[in-house]
Design an enzyme around this catalytic site. Structure first.
Site, PDB file in Angstrom:
ATOM      1  N   ARG A  44       0.880  -1.003   0.147  1.00 48.09           N
ATOM      2  CA  ARG A  44      -0.624  -0.047   0.382  1.00 48.09           C
ATOM      3  C   ARG A  44       0.494   0.910  -0.372  1.00 48.09           C
ATOM      4  O   ARG A  44       0.337   2.091  -0.677  1.00 48.09           O
ATOM      5  CB  ARG A  44      -1.066   0.257   1.235  1.00 48.09           C
ATOM      6  CG  ARG A  44      -2.460  -0.119   1.002  1.00 48.09           C
ATOM      7  CD  ARG A  44      -3.105  -0.068   1.655  1.00 48.09           C
ATOM      8  NE  ARG A  44      -2.614  -1.200   2.873  1.00 48.09           N
ATOM      9  CZ  ARG A  44      -3.485  -1.818   4.243  1.00 48.09           C
ATOM     10  NH1 ARG A  44      -4.648  -1.356   3.954  1.00 48.09           N
ATOM     11  NH2 ARG A  44      -3.374  -2.817   4.934  1.00 48.09           N
ATOM     12  N   ASP A  53      -3.094  -2.033  -3.554  1.00 51.11           N
ATOM     13  CA  ASP A  53      -4.574  -2.249  -2.455  1.00 51.11           C
ATOM     14  C   ASP A  53      -4.428  -4.162  -3.079  1.00 51.11           C
ATOM     15  O   ASP A  53      -5.018  -3.909  -3.691  1.00 51.11           O
ATOM     16  CB  ASP A  53      -5.862  -1.578  -2.649  1.00 51.11           C
ATOM     17  CG  ASP A  53      -6.707  -1.590  -1.391  1.00 51.11           C
ATOM     18  OD1 ASP A  53      -6.425  -2.922  -0.979  1.00 51.11           O
ATOM     19  OD2 ASP A  53      -7.249  -0.862  -0.363  1.00 51.11           O
ATOM     20  N   LYS A  93       3.849 -18.160   7.285  1.00 47.87           N
ATOM     21  CA  LYS A  93       2.658 -18.561   8.237  1.00 47.87           C
ATOM     22  C   LYS A  93       2.299 -17.851   9.305  1.00 47.87           C
ATOM     23  O   LYS A  93       2.957 -16.955   9.014  1.00 47.87           O
ATOM     24  CB  LYS A  93       3.790 -19.591   9.148  1.00 47.87           C
ATOM     25  CG  LYS A  93       4.593 -18.931   9.754  1.00 47.87           C
ATOM     26  CD  LYS A  93       5.218 -19.964  10.719  1.00 47.87           C
ATOM     27  CE  LYS A  93       4.980 -18.702  12.372  1.00 47.87           C
ATOM     28  NZ  LYS A  93       5.637 -17.306  12.569  1.00 47.87           N
ATOM     29  N   ASP A 127       7.433 -22.752   5.657  1.00 44.23           N
ATOM     30  CA  ASP A 127       8.376 -22.799   7.135  1.00 44.23           C
ATOM     31  C   ASP A 127      10.509 -22.782   7.409  1.00 44.23           C
ATOM     32  O   ASP A 127      10.546 -23.065   6.952  1.00 44.23           O
ATOM     33  CB  ASP A 127       7.868 -23.642   8.250  1.00 44.23           C
ATOM     34  CG  ASP A 127       8.454 -23.722   9.431  1.00 44.23           C
ATOM     35  OD1 ASP A 127       9.255 -22.938   9.939  1.00 44.23           O
ATOM     36  OD2 ASP A 127       7.713 -24.300  10.329  1.00 44.23           O
ATOM     37  N   HIS A 128      10.030 -21.295   7.854  1.00 41.26           N
ATOM     38  CA  HIS A 128      11.642 -20.967   7.311  1.00 41.26           C
ATOM     39  C   HIS A 128      12.810 -22.037   8.214  1.00 41.26           C
ATOM     40  O   HIS A 128      13.750 -21.830   7.648  1.00 41.26           O
ATOM     41  CB  HIS A 128      11.855 -19.236   7.171  1.00 41.26           C
ATOM     42  CG  HIS A 128      11.954 -18.979   8.761  1.00 41.26           C
ATOM     43  ND1 HIS A 128      11.240 -18.982   9.826  1.00 41.26           N
ATOM     44  CD2 HIS A 128      13.531 -18.747   9.833  1.00 41.26           C
ATOM     45  CE1 HIS A 128      11.802 -18.531  11.014  1.00 41.26           C
ATOM     46  NE2 HIS A 128      13.054 -18.811  10.701  1.00 41.26           N
ATOM     47  N   LYS A 185      17.181 -23.909   7.314  1.00 43.88           N
ATOM     48  CA  LYS A 185      18.287 -24.245   8.152  1.00 43.88           C
ATOM     49  C   LYS A 185      18.691 -24.994   7.632  1.00 43.88           C
ATOM     50  O   LYS A 185      18.424 -26.298   7.248  1.00 43.88           O
ATOM     51  CB  LYS A 185      17.774 -23.512   9.852  1.00 43.88           C
ATOM     52  CG  LYS A 185      17.271 -23.416   9.810  1.00 43.88           C
ATOM     53  CD  LYS A 185      16.803 -22.225  11.614  1.00 43.88           C
ATOM     54  CE  LYS A 185      15.989 -20.841  12.354  1.00 43.88           C
ATOM     55  NZ  LYS A 185      16.601 -19.830  11.844  1.00 43.88           N
ATOM     56  N   GLU A 210      14.492 -18.015  23.266  1.00 41.39           N
ATOM     57  CA  GLU A 210      14.712 -16.269  22.233  1.00 41.39           C
ATOM     58  C   GLU A 210      14.947 -15.832  22.617  1.00 41.39           C
ATOM     59  O   GLU A 210      14.001 -15.800  24.396  1.00 41.39           O
ATOM     60  CB  GLU A 210      13.429 -15.574  21.132  1.00 41.39           C
ATOM     61  CG  GLU A 210      13.264 -16.749  20.447  1.00 41.39           C
ATOM     62  CD  GLU A 210      12.182 -16.039  19.136  1.00 41.39           C
ATOM     63  OE1 GLU A 210      12.654 -15.299  18.471  1.00 41.39           O
ATOM     64  OE2 GLU A 210      10.609 -16.609  19.198  1.00 41.39           O
ATOM     65  N   ASP A 229       2.590 -19.140  16.886  1.00 43.49           N
ATOM     66  CA  ASP A 229       3.650 -18.545  15.904  1.00 43.49           C
ATOM     67  C   ASP A 229       4.464 -19.325  16.277  1.00 43.49           C
ATOM     68  O   ASP A 229       5.772 -19.436  14.713  1.00 43.49           O
ATOM     69  CB  ASP A 229       4.027 -17.025  16.885  1.00 43.49           C
ATOM     70  CG  ASP A 229       5.286 -16.576  16.479  1.00 43.49           C
ATOM     71  OD1 ASP A 229       5.162 -15.967  15.020  1.00 43.49           O
ATOM     72  OD2 ASP A 229       5.939 -16.117  17.215  1.00 43.49           O
ATOM     73  N   HIS A 250       7.240 -24.467  13.225  1.00 42.77           N
ATOM     74  CA  HIS A 250       8.634 -24.885  14.049  1.00 42.77           C
ATOM     75  C   HIS A 250       9.093 -25.728  14.685  1.00 42.77           C
ATOM     76  O   HIS A 250       9.338 -27.095  14.441  1.00 42.77           O
ATOM     77  CB  HIS A 250       9.159 -23.455  13.830  1.00 42.77           C
ATOM     78  CG  HIS A 250       8.806 -22.292  13.444  1.00 42.77           C
ATOM     79  ND1 HIS A 250       8.833 -22.022  12.108  1.00 42.77           N
ATOM     80  CD2 HIS A 250       9.245 -21.380  14.020  1.00 42.77           C
ATOM     81  CE1 HIS A 250       8.688 -20.692  11.837  1.00 42.77           C
ATOM     82  NE2 HIS A 250       8.802 -20.331  12.926  1.00 42.77           N
ATOM     83  N   LYS A 277       9.870 -16.290  24.538  1.00 44.64           N
ATOM     84  CA  LYS A 277      10.274 -14.964  24.488  1.00 44.64           C
ATOM     85  C   LYS A 277      11.120 -14.679  25.417  1.00 44.64           C
ATOM     86  O   LYS A 277      10.700 -14.655  26.299  1.00 44.64           O
ATOM     87  CB  LYS A 277       9.169 -13.814  23.675  1.00 44.64           C
ATOM     88  CG  LYS A 277       8.567 -13.728  22.640  1.00 44.64           C
ATOM     89  CD  LYS A 277       9.261 -13.442  21.412  1.00 44.64           C
ATOM     90  CE  LYS A 277       8.799 -13.735  19.629  1.00 44.64           C
ATOM     91  NZ  LYS A 277       8.877 -13.911  18.817  1.00 44.64           N
ATOM     92  N   LYS A 286      19.577 -16.872  23.099  1.00 46.10           N
ATOM     93  CA  LYS A 286      18.957 -17.168  21.518  1.00 46.10           C
ATOM     94  C   LYS A 286      19.452 -18.207  21.675  1.00 46.10           C
ATOM     95  O   LYS A 286      21.014 -19.560  21.997  1.00 46.10           O
ATOM     96  CB  LYS A 286      18.944 -16.848  20.571  1.00 46.10           C
ATOM     97  CG  LYS A 286      18.907 -17.168  19.562  1.00 46.10           C
ATOM     98  CD  LYS A 286      18.768 -16.047  17.909  1.00 46.10           C
ATOM     99  CE  LYS A 286      18.701 -16.257  17.631  1.00 46.10           C
ATOM    100  NZ  LYS A 286      17.776 -17.017  16.813  1.00 46.10           N
TER     101      LYS A 286
END
Ligand code: BG6
Length: 505
Positions: free
Chosen positions: A62, A102, A166, A195-196, A200, A234, A253, A258, A355, A360
């Site tokens: 946008r 848009d 995701k 799903d990153h 990896k 994390e 999340d 993951h 979190k 990490k």
């Protein structure tokens, strides 16, 4: 090329062949993900000469930007995110464009189509188009329908593929509804649910370690393995993502995707061949064997309060910008689950993620059973059982512990480690970006490291009772862990009850 050819070869790993010339269209180009991951990933592929000779990137969102304004923002992002050099960036940015629009306006898709066709013609990209949906998830359905209505989705003059971020829906029902909308436009072999974690290096290496080495398979079962711990910790908070996180929470999340993928990489049966369908068939079977969670007994939630991370004061979750003072969103989850099949019956899998944890750390730790008989007079509780830890990030590697005789008189036994570290073994300081490999896979038509719809459905089936329970049963004790710690005391109690403790290798 005939249409038929676009349908074949989409599920196998075709290592080494360069992607076809194509145009990558990013929806949600002004968003955080595009700046932090997508454009840096494509730029890294460009620098490594892994892109097709002809390609273009077209951002769509946008914000009312020009091509130059978009390029400048992406340049600033790439400088922070990547190994950057001005000369290669200049060459790269000549293939980067931007179209404001848009996601729900038909006329804007017409403009997009016109611009993509012009750019592809000028850059020699041919008719192949990869659409990456990095927009807010509520727009995914509208975007694919916009692509369809404008004719952009039609693959008569080249392939069309769509990459979808995701979480894929909010639960089983909405995931299915979204799937139906997307499949109304694209075939399954055109849909890349990303799903990153699956991109990896260290996650892909779990399969190689297990299935390219004969020594692990004989002990990879309930006879030798006591339990498995999967930690995705994390140290960061939610940053500027409150709007997303308040709606999503830790289970949607992280756990639904993951952590369950890491569970599958650990528990999977040997696929008959390394191709998308054989591998993904086996990951689906793992989820099929996961037993319903005991919500009251085996699931722990948490939310961080104020604390200290890296020596600095950190705000609690409820004090983060745009989070309600009485928010009940969980930022931490720990669950115990069981995979009831021949290999894993009776072996608990403990998963935790959160979190603002102490550091990490992403690790899968296999805890082996003790020796059946100990001839040494060392008290058994002074001997640590062997562990094999896949350190997925940071300090990537694999660490194995075992008992050894301490040199000296008498017999004193100590636990020692042997390690494989990517840094020393392969001379790699920074691991390749997961998004780069996945973007390249999608351009090559390789779905191996993308989630199939039946996997997503099973993942929702596992976590839906938990999210529903946590949403209706409001927590009385939030916040229940301080930022900079390993989560609520109840997570420790979950293992202590079984005579175990969380380990950080
Ligand atoms: C994303 C989540 O999918 O993964 C984020 O939305 C999380 O909340 C991130 O921070 C973690 O990824 P990584 O690669 O840093 O472990």
């Amino acid at each position: 090329m005939s249409d038929g050819q676009f349908e074949v070869g989409v599920t196998g790993l075709q290592a080494g062949h360069r992607p076809d010339a194509c145009t990558l269209v990013i929806f949600g180009a002004s968003g955080d993900l595009t700046q932090r991951e997508l454009v840096p990933a494509v730029y890294e592929l460009f620098r490594q000469d892994l892109l097709p000779d002809a390609f273009a990137v077209v951002g769509f969102s946008r914000s009312n930007w020009s091509d130059d304004a978009f390029r400048e923002r992406m340049r600033v992002a790439a400088r922070t995110e990547c190994d950057f050099d001005a000369a290669s960036w200049r060459q790269f940015q000549e293939r980067v464009f931007y179209v404001p629009g848009d996601f729900t306006a038909t006329a804007d898709y017409e403009r997009l189509k016109h611009r993509v066709t012009t750019i592809a013609g000028a850059q020699g990209c041919g008719g192949n188009q990869l659409f990456h949906l990095a927009a807010p998830p509520d727009f995914f359905g509208a975007i694919v329908e916009g692509l369809s209505a404008s004719g952009l989705a039609r693959d008569t003059r080249g392939w069309r593929r769509v990459v979808i971020e995701k979480p894929f829906g909010r639960d089983l029902a909405s995931g299915r509804a979204l799937d139906a909308r997307i499949r109304g436009v694209f075939r399954e072999d055109q849909i890349y649910r990303i799903d990153h974690f699956l991109g990896k290096e260290t996650v892909q290496n779990m399969l190689v370690v297990r299935f390219a080495n004969p020594s692990f398979e004989p002990i990879w079962n309930r006879n030798y393995i006591d339990h498995v711990q999967i930690t995705v910790g994390e140290d960061i908070g939610i940053g500027t993502r409150a709007a997303f996180y308040e709606r999503t929470g830790v289970v949607r999340d992280m756990v639904q995707n993951h952590l369950l993928q890491l569970l599958c990489m650990t528990a999977i049966e040997p696929p008959v061949r390394f191709d998308g369908n054989a591998l993904r068939d086996e990951t689906v079977k793992v989820l099929d064997a996961v037993q319903p969670l005991d919500l009251a007994r085996d699931c722990v939630r948490g939310q961080y309060g104020p604390g200290t991370t890296d020596g600095a004061q950190a705000a609690g979750y409820r004090q983060e910008a745009n989070v309600a003072d009485d928010s009940t969103t969980a930022t931490f989850a720990a669950v115990k689950l069981t995979v009831d099949n021949w290999r894993w019956a009776g072996v608990p899998f403990y998963l935790r993620t959160g979190k603002r944890l102490a550091r990490k750390l992403t690790e899968v730790v296999i805890h082996f059973k003790p020796t059946p008989h100990l001839m040494f007079r060392t008290p058994r509780d002074r001997l640590h059982a062997n562990v094999l830890a896949f350190r997925l990030q940071p300090d990537e590697g694999i660490i194995q512990t075992f008992a050894a005789k301490q040199p000296g008189p008498g017999l004193s036994i100590h636990s020692v480690r042997s390690s494989f570290l990517y840094a020393s073994a392969f001379g790699i300081d920074t691991m390749p970006r997961a998004y780069a490999w996945l973007e390249e896979d999608a351009m090559r038509g390789d779905q191996t490291h993308f989630a199939r719809s039946d996997w997503i459905e099973r993942a929702w089936t596992i976590v839906d009772p938990l999210t529903a329970h946590w949403e209706t049963d409001r927590p009385a004790d939030f916040p229940n862990y301080a930022a900079g710690t390993w989560g609520p005391a109840a997570a420790d109690a979950l293992l202590a009850r079984d005579g175990r403790a969380w380990t950080v290798i």
